[in-house]
Each structure stands twice: as structure tokens, then as C-alpha cells.
Design a protein around this motif. Structure first.
Motif, PDB file in Angstrom:
ATOM      1  N   GLY A  78       0.995  -1.189   0.032  1.00 19.47           N
ATOM      2  CA  GLY A  78       0.140  -0.122   0.098  1.00 19.47           C
ATOM      3  C   GLY A  78       0.610   1.153  -0.131  1.00 19.47           C
ATOM      4  N   ALA A  79       1.792   1.527   0.790  1.00 17.87           N
ATOM      5  CA  ALA A  79       2.807   2.520   0.834  1.00 17.87           C
ATOM      6  C   ALA A  79       3.482   2.547  -0.476  1.00 17.87           C
ATOM      7  CB  ALA A  79       3.901   2.341   2.047  1.00 17.87           C
ATOM      8  N   ALA A  80       3.891   1.559  -1.151  1.00 21.24           N
ATOM      9  CA  ALA A  80       4.773   1.667  -2.371  1.00 21.24           C
ATOM     10  C   ALA A  80       3.545   2.072  -3.570  1.00 21.24           C
ATOM     11  CB  ALA A  80       5.115   0.276  -2.780  1.00 21.24           C
ATOM     12  N   LEU A 112      -6.341   1.210  -4.018  1.00 22.96           N
ATOM     13  CA  LEU A 112      -6.062   2.038  -2.781  1.00 22.96           C
ATOM     14  C   LEU A 112      -6.570   1.455  -1.666  1.00 22.96           C
ATOM     15  CD1 LEU A 112      -4.547   4.370  -1.621  1.00 22.96           C
ATOM     16  CD2 LEU A 112      -6.862   5.747  -2.064  1.00 22.96           C
ATOM     17  N   LEU A 113      -8.033   1.026  -1.569  1.00 23.14           N
ATOM     18  CA  LEU A 113      -8.532   0.409  -0.618  1.00 23.14           C
ATOM     19  C   LEU A 113      -8.016  -0.919  -0.263  1.00 23.14           C
ATOM     20  CD1 LEU A 113     -10.846  -1.853   0.236  1.00 23.14           C
ATOM     21  CD2 LEU A 113     -10.792   0.189   1.636  1.00 23.14           C
ATOM     22  N   LEU A 114      -7.871  -1.797  -1.186  1.00 24.30           N
ATOM     23  CA  LEU A 114      -7.384  -3.297  -1.140  1.00 24.30           C
ATOM     24  C   LEU A 114      -5.861  -3.350  -0.454  1.00 24.30           C
ATOM     25  CD1 LEU A 114      -8.580  -4.985  -4.328  1.00 24.30           C
ATOM     26  CD2 LEU A 114      -9.403  -5.131  -2.037  1.00 24.30           C
ATOM     27  N   LEU A 115      -5.152  -2.270  -0.546  1.00 19.39           N
ATOM     28  CA  LEU A 115      -3.663  -2.011  -0.235  1.00 19.39           C
ATOM     29  C   LEU A 115      -3.486  -1.296   1.053  1.00 19.39           C
ATOM     30  CD1 LEU A 115      -1.645  -1.940  -3.483  1.00 19.39           C
ATOM     31  CD2 LEU A 115      -2.221  -3.963  -2.180  1.00 19.39           C
ATOM     32  N   ILE A 193       4.509   7.372   3.972  1.00 22.92           N
ATOM     33  CA  ILE A 193       5.492   7.283   4.881  1.00 22.92           C
ATOM     34  C   ILE A 193       4.672   6.983   6.218  1.00 22.92           C
ATOM     35  CG2 ILE A 193       7.156   8.395   6.372  1.00 22.92           C
ATOM     36  CD1 ILE A 193       8.105   9.775   3.632  1.00 22.92           C
ATOM     37  N   TRP A 194       3.614   7.502   6.552  1.00 27.34           N
ATOM     38  CA  TRP A 194       2.940   7.463   7.774  1.00 27.34           C
ATOM     39  C   TRP A 194       2.249   6.064   7.714  1.00 27.34           C
ATOM     40  CZ3 TRP A 194      -2.625   7.017   7.925  1.00 27.34           C
ATOM     41  CH2 TRP A 194      -3.268   6.959   8.910  1.00 27.34           C
ATOM     42  N   MET A 195       1.911   5.425   6.392  1.00 27.93           N
ATOM     43  CA  MET A 195       1.282   4.117   6.631  1.00 27.93           C
ATOM     44  C   MET A 195       2.415   3.169   7.046  1.00 27.93           C
ATOM     45  SD  MET A 195      -0.816   4.230   2.801  1.00 27.93           S
ATOM     46  CE  MET A 195      -1.428   2.533   2.759  1.00 27.93           C
ATOM     47  N   LEU A 196       3.672   3.575   6.769  1.00 32.13           N
ATOM     48  CA  LEU A 196       4.858   2.504   7.137  1.00 32.13           C
ATOM     49  C   LEU A 196       4.992   2.661   8.493  1.00 32.13           C
ATOM     50  CD1 LEU A 196       7.138   2.988   4.076  1.00 32.13           C
ATOM     51  CD2 LEU A 196       6.045   0.937   4.603  1.00 32.13           C
ATOM     52  N   LEU A 197       5.048   4.047   9.207  1.00 31.05           N
ATOM     53  CA  LEU A 197       5.442   4.182  10.148  1.00 31.05           C
ATOM     54  C   LEU A 197       4.434   4.046  11.415  1.00 31.05           C
ATOM     55  CD1 LEU A 197       7.786   7.404   9.776  1.00 31.05           C
ATOM     56  CD2 LEU A 197       8.433   4.903   9.769  1.00 31.05           C
TER      57      LEU A 197
END
Length: 198
Positions: A78-80, A112-115, A193-197
Motif C-alpha cells: 500500500g505504501a509503495a 487504494l482500498l485493497l492495499l 511514509i505515515w502508512m509505514l510508520l
């Protein structure tokens, strides 16, 4: 049923209307292309929302328990994908001809939703709180909760798209498009980045 719906909307309000990956995606696209151009992506996102929510409500959430790597993979994918969308948006102002910027499609919205791993967590949490809250058949309860969740999110994302559109309506022209692209691409990159952190 009415009490369940009100309680569910109150529960979802801070989650749906606070900034997050979906909201920022639609605000950026609304700002760049206008509210009407966000409708296909919004439909794609919320068609996927309804399907995923019903799936989780009917027992799909066992994947996250039995395969803990699932949410981690979704998180990075998703972040990617959001970073990819940010890159496309950032370059849109310097492209021309067949490569000029295009609004997000119905497929982009669904992807976007699926990831979006946060969507899976919110949906699972929602069902732990509300699945047995009313005396009705399990399937009917899941479908009703999924419908309320989907409509509530669609309203929130539409408001963000309209806000983005309203903020930049006067600036949307070929000459100023590239100046809009970069800050909104930076917003999307920040969301990734927020999705990763988080």
C-alpha cells in the motif's frame, strides 16, 4: 437498528473524517482535477470497501490471525502504491501530449482500498464492537454494518475531495498545474511514509 446505526456513525466519525490515506488521496485529486473527476476513484474505493467489509464480517478476518504476514505485506504494498501515485502526480506538470496528467480511475480507487492495511484493522475492530449489537440474522447484520461503514466513508472522502477542489479552483490551469502537483504529491508521499510508520 436505529440505535446501532447512530452508535456506528459516532464510532466511525473520528476515523472517517480525520486525515488518513484515503482522505488525503481524494483531497489531492480533488485539488488537482476537480471534484467531479474524483467520482470514479471514489466509486472504485467504496465498491471495494463494501466487498472487503462484508468479507471480513463474514469471517475473512481469520487471515489476519492465521497469516500475520498478510497485514505486513499489505502495508508495504500500500505504501509503495501511494508513493507511485505521488510520483505520477509530481511529474504530471512537466509532461505533455499523451502523458498529461489524468485523474485517478475506478481501478486506482479499488487498489487504494485493497492495499490500505488501516482499513482492514478498522473493519475488524468495528465488527468486534458491533457484530452482535442487534438481534438480527448474522448475514443481515454484517451487510447493514458494511453499508453504513461504506456510505459514511464515501461522504467523508467526498467532503475531502470537495475541500481540495474548493481550495484550488482558481489556480487550476495548464500554467499553474505543475505548481499544484508538487505540494499534493508531497502530501501523498507523506501519507505513504505515515502508512509505514504508524
Amino acid at each position: 437498528m436505529t440505535q446501532l446505526t447512530i452508535a456506528l456513525i459516532l464510532f466511525l466519525a473520528p476515523l472517517a473524517y480525520s486525515p488518513g490515506p484515503g482522505n488525503m488521496f481524494f483531497a489531492a485529486n480533488g485539488a488537482r482535477f476537480g471534484f467531479r473527476a474524483t467520482v470514479p476513484a471514489n466509486l472504485g474505493y467504496h465498491a471495494a470497501t463494501l466487498v472487503v467489509t462484508i468479507g471480513i464480517g463474514l469471517g475473512f478476518d481469520w487471515i489476519s490471525r492465521e497469516a500475520p504476514m498478510f497485514l505486513a505485506i499489505i502495508r508495504f504494498a500500500g505504501a509503495a502504491y501511494v508513493l507511485y501515485l505521488a510520483w505520477i502526480l509530481a511529474r504530471a506538470g512537466v509532461m505533455s501530449g499523451n502523458n498529461e496528467a489524468k485523474p485517478a480511475s475506478i481501478v486506482d480507487g479499488a487498489i487504494l482500498l485493497l492495499l490500505n492495511p488501516k482499513a482492514y484493522l478498522i473493519i475488524a475492530l468495528m465488527f468486534t464492537q458491533f457484530a452482535g449489537a442487534v438481534d438480527m440474522h448474522r448475514t443481515a447484520s454484517v451487510i447493514w454494518i458494511a453499508a453504513v461503514f461504506t456510505v459514511n466513508n464515501a461522504v467523508a472522502f467526498s467532503l475531502y475531495a470537495a475541500l481540495g477542489d474548493g481550495m484550488t479552483a482558481r489556480w487550476r490551469s495548464p500554467d499553474t498545474a505543475r505548481f499544484l502537483n508538487l505540494p499534493f504529491a508531497a502530501i501523498l508521499a507523506g501519507v505513504a511514509i505515515w502508512m509505514l510508520l504508524a
